[in-house]
Design a protein around this motif. Structure first.
Motif, PDB file in Angstrom:
ATOM      1  N   MET A   1       0.837  -1.196   0.000  1.00  0.00           N
ATOM      2  CA  MET A   1       0.000   0.000   0.000  1.00  0.00           C
ATOM      3  C   MET A   1       0.873   1.249   0.000  1.00  0.00           C
ATOM      4  SD  MET A   1      -3.068   1.146   2.616  1.00  0.00           S
ATOM      5  CE  MET A   1      -4.327   0.319   1.651  1.00  0.00           C
ATOM      6  N   ARG A   2       0.591   2.159  -0.949  1.00  0.00           N
ATOM      7  CA  ARG A   2       1.334   3.415  -1.021  1.00  0.00           C
ATOM      8  C   ARG A   2       0.586   4.453  -0.185  1.00  0.00           C
ATOM      9  NH1 ARG A   2       2.213   6.079  -5.620  1.00  0.00           N
ATOM     10  NH2 ARG A   2       4.347   6.573  -5.022  1.00  0.00           N
ATOM     11  N   ILE A   3       1.275   4.994   0.801  1.00  0.00           N
ATOM     12  CA  ILE A   3       0.656   5.901   1.768  1.00  0.00           C
ATOM     13  C   ILE A   3       1.287   7.278   1.657  1.00  0.00           C
ATOM     14  CG2 ILE A   3       0.198   6.325   4.209  1.00  0.00           C
ATOM     15  CD1 ILE A   3       0.457   3.286   4.659  1.00  0.00           C
ATOM     16  N   LEU A   4       0.461   8.292   1.534  1.00  0.00           N
ATOM     17  CA  LEU A   4       0.914   9.677   1.555  1.00  0.00           C
ATOM     18  C   LEU A   4       0.427  10.322   2.837  1.00  0.00           C
ATOM     19  CD1 LEU A   4       2.239  12.051  -0.077  1.00  0.00           C
ATOM     20  CD2 LEU A   4      -0.090  12.653  -0.789  1.00  0.00           C
ATOM     21  N   ILE A   5       1.349  10.835   3.641  1.00  0.00           N
ATOM     22  CA  ILE A   5       0.983  11.530   4.874  1.00  0.00           C
ATOM     23  C   ILE A   5       1.189  13.017   4.648  1.00  0.00           C
ATOM     24  CG2 ILE A   5       1.508  11.853   7.309  1.00  0.00           C
ATOM     25  CD1 ILE A   5       2.269   8.965   7.492  1.00  0.00           C
ATOM     26  N   VAL A   6       0.115  13.766   4.791  1.00  0.00           N
ATOM     27  CA  VAL A   6       0.153  15.206   4.563  1.00  0.00           C
ATOM     28  C   VAL A   6       0.513  15.889   5.872  1.00  0.00           C
ATOM     29  CG1 VAL A   6      -1.097  17.219   3.711  1.00  0.00           C
ATOM     30  CG2 VAL A   6      -1.615  14.938   2.788  1.00  0.00           C
ATOM     31  N   GLY A   7       1.768  16.345   5.947  1.00  0.00           N
ATOM     32  CA  GLY A   7       2.283  16.953   7.164  1.00  0.00           C
ATOM     33  C   GLY A   7       3.249  16.021   7.865  1.00  0.00           C
ATOM     34  N   ALA A   8       4.345  16.589   8.359  1.00  0.00           N
ATOM     35  CA  ALA A   8       5.330  15.805   9.108  1.00  0.00           C
ATOM     36  C   ALA A   8       5.615  16.499  10.426  1.00  0.00           C
ATOM     37  CB  ALA A   8       6.613  15.622   8.302  1.00  0.00           C
ATOM     38  N   GLY A   9       4.534  16.983  11.059  1.00  0.00           N
ATOM     39  CA  GLY A   9       4.656  17.565  12.384  1.00  0.00           C
ATOM     40  C   GLY A   9       4.645  16.484  13.435  1.00  0.00           C
ATOM     41  N   ALA A  10       4.170  16.821  14.625  1.00  0.00           N
ATOM     42  CA  ALA A  10       4.198  15.859  15.730  1.00  0.00           C
ATOM     43  C   ALA A  10       3.347  14.632  15.415  1.00  0.00           C
ATOM     44  CB  ALA A  10       3.720  16.537  17.008  1.00  0.00           C
ATOM     45  N   THR A  11       2.129  14.849  14.929  1.00  0.00           N
ATOM     46  CA  THR A  11       1.230  13.725  14.669  1.00  0.00           C
ATOM     47  C   THR A  11       1.629  12.956  13.417  1.00  0.00           C
ATOM     48  OG1 THR A  11      -0.629  14.858  15.746  1.00  0.00           O
ATOM     49  CG2 THR A  11      -1.162  13.071  14.238  1.00  0.00           C
ATOM     50  N   GLY A  12       1.722  13.652  12.284  1.00  0.00           N
ATOM     51  CA  GLY A  12       2.089  12.978  11.049  1.00  0.00           C
ATOM     52  C   GLY A  12       3.471  12.361  11.117  1.00  0.00           C
ATOM     53  N   GLY A  13       4.404  13.090  11.722  1.00  0.00           N
ATOM     54  CA  GLY A  13       5.755  12.582  11.841  1.00  0.00           C
ATOM     55  C   GLY A  13       5.832  11.332  12.690  1.00  0.00           C
ATOM     56  N   TYR A  14       5.084  11.311  13.797  1.00  0.00           N
ATOM     57  CA  TYR A  14       5.144  10.148  14.684  1.00  0.00           C
ATOM     58  C   TYR A  14       4.557   8.907  14.025  1.00  0.00           C
ATOM     59  CZ  TYR A  14       4.744   6.944  18.521  1.00  0.00           C
ATOM     60  OH  TYR A  14       4.869   5.817  19.297  1.00  0.00           O
ATOM     61  N   PHE A  15       3.301   9.015  13.573  1.00  0.00           N
ATOM     62  CA  PHE A  15       2.656   7.835  13.011  1.00  0.00           C
ATOM     63  C   PHE A  15       3.312   7.418  11.696  1.00  0.00           C
ATOM     64  CE2 PHE A  15      -0.683   9.279  15.940  1.00  0.00           C
ATOM     65  CZ  PHE A  15      -0.921   8.081  16.615  1.00  0.00           C
ATOM     66  N   GLY A  16       3.787   8.394  10.923  1.00  0.00           N
ATOM     67  CA  GLY A  16       4.512   8.064   9.711  1.00  0.00           C
ATOM     68  C   GLY A  16       5.793   7.303  10.003  1.00  0.00           C
ATOM     69  N   ALA A  17       6.505   7.734  11.050  1.00  0.00           N
ATOM     70  CA  ALA A  17       7.733   7.043  11.431  1.00  0.00           C
ATOM     71  C   ALA A  17       7.454   5.596  11.821  1.00  0.00           C
ATOM     72  CB  ALA A  17       8.409   7.778  12.594  1.00  0.00           C
ATOM     73  N   ARG A  18       6.377   5.393  12.562  1.00  0.00           N
ATOM     74  CA  ARG A  18       6.035   4.036  12.988  1.00  0.00           C
ATOM     75  C   ARG A  18       5.652   3.157  11.792  1.00  0.00           C
ATOM     76  NH1 ARG A  18       8.815   3.564  17.445  1.00  0.00           N
ATOM     77  NH2 ARG A  18       7.854   4.421  19.337  1.00  0.00           N
ATOM     78  N   LEU A  19       4.994   3.736  10.818  1.00  0.00           N
ATOM     79  CA  LEU A  19       4.653   2.973   9.616  1.00  0.00           C
ATOM     80  C   LEU A  19       5.900   2.636   8.807  1.00  0.00           C
ATOM     81  CD1 LEU A  19       1.420   4.871   8.542  1.00  0.00           C
ATOM     82  CD2 LEU A  19       1.560   2.442   9.153  1.00  0.00           C
ATOM     83  N   ILE A  20       6.822   3.575   8.702  1.00  0.00           N
ATOM     84  CA  ILE A  20       8.088   3.312   7.998  1.00  0.00           C
ATOM     85  C   ILE A  20       8.844   2.179   8.687  1.00  0.00           C
ATOM     86  CG2 ILE A  20      10.364   4.251   7.438  1.00  0.00           C
ATOM     87  CD1 ILE A  20       8.956   6.999   7.117  1.00  0.00           C
ATOM     88  N   GLN A  21       8.900   2.237  10.020  1.00  0.00           N
ATOM     89  CA  GLN A  21       9.592   1.204  10.780  1.00  0.00           C
ATOM     90  C   GLN A  21       8.958  -0.177  10.576  1.00  0.00           C
ATOM     91  OE1 GLN A  21       9.244   3.036  14.633  1.00  0.00           O
ATOM     92  NE2 GLN A  21      11.315   3.899  14.556  1.00  0.00           N
ATOM     93  N   ALA A  22       7.648  -0.177  10.263  1.00  0.00           N
ATOM     94  CA  ALA A  22       6.940  -1.440  10.021  1.00  0.00           C
ATOM     95  C   ALA A  22       7.072  -1.910   8.574  1.00  0.00           C
ATOM     96  CB  ALA A  22       5.465  -1.279  10.378  1.00  0.00           C
ATOM     97  N   GLY A  23       7.835  -1.147   7.765  1.00  0.00           N
ATOM     98  CA  GLY A  23       8.089  -1.564   6.392  1.00  0.00           C
ATOM     99  C   GLY A  23       7.086  -1.041   5.376  1.00  0.00           C
ATOM    100  N   GLN A  24       6.246  -0.098   5.758  1.00  0.00           N
ATOM    101  CA  GLN A  24       5.270   0.441   4.817  1.00  0.00           C
ATOM    102  C   GLN A  24       5.906   1.479   3.885  1.00  0.00           C
ATOM    103  OE1 GLN A  24       2.191  -0.632   4.326  1.00  0.00           O
ATOM    104  NE2 GLN A  24       2.410  -2.144   5.982  1.00  0.00           N
ATOM    105  N   ASN A  25       5.321   1.616   2.719  1.00  0.00           N
ATOM    106  CA  ASN A  25       5.790   2.567   1.711  1.00  0.00           C
ATOM    107  C   ASN A  25       5.135   3.923   1.985  1.00  0.00           C
ATOM    108  OD1 ASN A  25       6.550   4.000  -0.540  1.00  0.00           O
ATOM    109  ND2 ASN A  25       5.719   2.557  -2.028  1.00  0.00           N
ATOM    110  N   VAL A  26       5.838   4.787   2.698  1.00  0.00           N
ATOM    111  CA  VAL A  26       5.291   6.055   3.177  1.00  0.00           C
ATOM    112  C   VAL A  26       6.042   7.226   2.551  1.00  0.00           C
ATOM    113  CG1 VAL A  26       4.963   7.542   5.212  1.00  0.00           C
ATOM    114  CG2 VAL A  26       4.543   5.079   5.373  1.00  0.00           C
ATOM    115  N   THR A  27       5.286   8.211   2.084  1.00  0.00           N
ATOM    116  CA  THR A  27       5.838   9.474   1.604  1.00  0.00           C
ATOM    117  C   THR A  27       5.175  10.601   2.372  1.00  0.00           C
ATOM    118  OG1 THR A  27       6.208   8.589  -0.612  1.00  0.00           O
ATOM    119  CG2 THR A  27       6.159  10.985  -0.390  1.00  0.00           C
ATOM    120  N   PHE A  28       5.959  11.603   2.751  1.00  0.00           N
ATOM    121  CA  PHE A  28       5.429  12.780   3.432  1.00  0.00           C
ATOM    122  C   PHE A  28       5.281  13.930   2.443  1.00  0.00           C
ATOM    123  CE2 PHE A  28       7.524  10.475   6.875  1.00  0.00           C
ATOM    124  CZ  PHE A  28       6.576  10.545   7.886  1.00  0.00           C
TER     125      PHE A  28
END
Length: 304
Positions: free
Chosen positions: A1-28
């Protein structure tokens, strides 16, 4: 699944980081300044377990030209209109859009722009912030994310979202009543924000003052009355737990709106408090405490 997270502040940055660590394809999707900062420093995540640095995939609006399976909006309400404009090139026929914003107004806005077949419900519970270096700092162990179809019909596309999010190191809740969860988050957030901003203190300070619990109870009751009039079907066990959490003098709590206020930042007063007043007026309801909070916050915004 290709995931786009809009914003890399406290919320987007945190959950995005956890998804990256889980091997997900994440772009900010970030603004130019944050883009340059993250390119230089990486995405730095600070938790009680230590500090980690990730090398995230980044894109700015000007360079966004691909479709994504899931778009997670983590901007504040003041940035929603710009985010809607920016993500247009990323929205394909099968794209799902999951907002993690405060209040409820954004749901109607997104449905108007993208339709019921693309917009799903989402919310998070986390205490996190960005420090002066732009690092994402998790303040407490709380890190929960809720999601589900707005109509409760969690079809195959939602099952794929669940599989992607469930694989990360956060608490996930795949809900068939996400609308109820959103009302309850607003009950908690608006009560906490209102009482802290009006009294200019945390809940521990407020509850240990004469009249502090009465103030909390009054604001909580007004919010609950408004959201019930707007269609929330109360779950007594949940609403009682929310009030119990707020009414605990042993644990100092503040809201993000209060933290922004104390730092002189713009606040989401209109989304969190002002919208409650608009909804109350639709039903001819009198909410004097919420009105007092709103006047207070409008003056703060005017004097910034």
């Amino acid at each position: 699944m290709r995931i786009l997270i809009v914003g890399a502040g406290a919320t987007g940055g945190y959950f995005g980081a956890r998804l990256i660590q889980a091997g997900q394809n994440v772009t900010f999707l970030v603004r130019e300044g944050r883009f340059n900062q993250l390119q230089q420093t990486g995405l730095v995540l600070q938790t009680r377990s230590g500090q980690e640095t990730l090398e995230p995939q980044l894109v700015t609006a000007a360079r966004l030209d691909e479709h994504y399976d899931l778009i997670i909006l983590t901007v504040k309400s003041t940035g929603l209109a710009q985010a809607i404009h920016d993500i247009q090139p990323a929205v394909g026929p099968q794209t799902l859009i999951m907002p993690i914003l405060n209040g409820m107004r954004h749901i109607d806005t997104l449905l108007t722009h993208f339709g019921a077949d693309r917009v799903i419900g989402g919310l998070c519970k986390i205490n996190a912030t960005l420090n002066d270096k732009g690092h994402v700092v998790q303040l407490t162990p709380l890190h929960q994310i809720y999601y589900g179809a707005l109509d409760g019909n969690n079809d195959d596309r939602l099952q794929q979202v669940d599989a992607a999010l469930r694989g990360s190191a956060v608490e996930t809740f795949f809900s068939d009543n996400i609308i109820g969860e959103l009302w309850e988050k607003w009950l908690l957030l608006s009560t906490l924000g209102a009482v802290c901003c009006l009294a200019r203190g945390n809940t521990q300070q407020i509850l240990t003052q004469a009249g502090g619990e009465m103030l909390l109870q009054g604001i909580y009751s007004e919010v609950l009355q408004v959201i019930c009039a707007e269609g929330y079907q109360p779950r007594p066990a949940v609403t009682a737990k929310i009030y119990e959490l707020l009414n605990d003098p042993s644990t100092p709590m503040t809201s993000s709106m209060y933290r922004d206020l104390t730092q002189g930042f713009a606040i989401e007063a209109d989304t969190i408090i002002g919208d409650l007043l608009l909804r109350a007026s639709r039903h001819g309801m009198t909410v004097p405490l919420l009105n007092a909070v709103n006047v207070n916050l409008q003056i703060y915004q005017q004097n910034r």
